[in-house]
Motif scaffolding. Structure first.
Motif: not given
Length: 169
Positions: A122-126, A136-138, A143-148
């Motif tokens: 899981a990843g979270e943006l804070i 949000l774009e970053e 998450v795209q690089q991580k394959g989510f």
């Protein structure tokens, strides 16, 4: 579902003490490598997190989740590991890492969780502020690089001190 919410919350706080930052942090977005069906998600709200640095570099994290009409107070102890920038929780079943973004006062926390003999990432943006479209774009790139899958990104709608989560694509 509660375990997944905990994993999101856990990784949100890891870097705050590494960077010696205290105060309030807002959940801007979360994502997971596993599908979160709309029917199981229901109505979820969280409050901003508060972090306290304890002895030996451990962290105490507190936040509230509104899940299916019930408020749940979540208190989590993150234990510092021997590796710099890494914390563990729940008897070493969760590991957290930090990624600093080029956007000021925004971070991505990445967690590896063992839930019912299955690995969940899981990843979270804070961030310190309620909105920042560049951050949000970053996060979406990360998450795209991580394959989510992009449909697994949850973007919070901020409402005062509570955060209502909704699925977006």
């Amino acid at each position: 579902m509660k375990a997944l919410l905990l994993s999101f919350g856990l990784s949100l706080v890891v870097a705050l003490c590494l960077l010696q930052v205290s105060g309030t942090w807002y959940v801007k977005a979360t994502a997971s490598d596993k599908e979160i069906p709309d029917k199981k998600l229901g109505s979820v709200s969280v409050t901003p997190m508060t972090i306290k640095t304890l002895e030996e570099g451990n962290l105490e994290v507190k936040f509230t989740v509104l899940y299916n009409g019930e408020c749940l107070q979540i208190d989590i102890l993150l234990e510092k590991t021997e590796k710099p920038g890494q914390y563990s929780a729940f008897w070493d079943t969760n590991l957290m890492y930090i990624y600093e973004l080029p956007v000021m006062d925004h971070y991505i926390f990445y967690s590896e969780c063992q839930i019912f003999e299955q690995k969940v990432y899981a990843g979270e943006l804070i961030g310190r502020t309620l909105e920042n479209h560049e951050a949000l774009e970053e996060f979406k790139k990360f998450v795209q690089q991580k394959g989510f899958p992009p449909e697994n990104i949850i973007v919070p709608e901020q409402r005062g001190k509570q955060v209502t989560l909704e699925i977006t694509s």
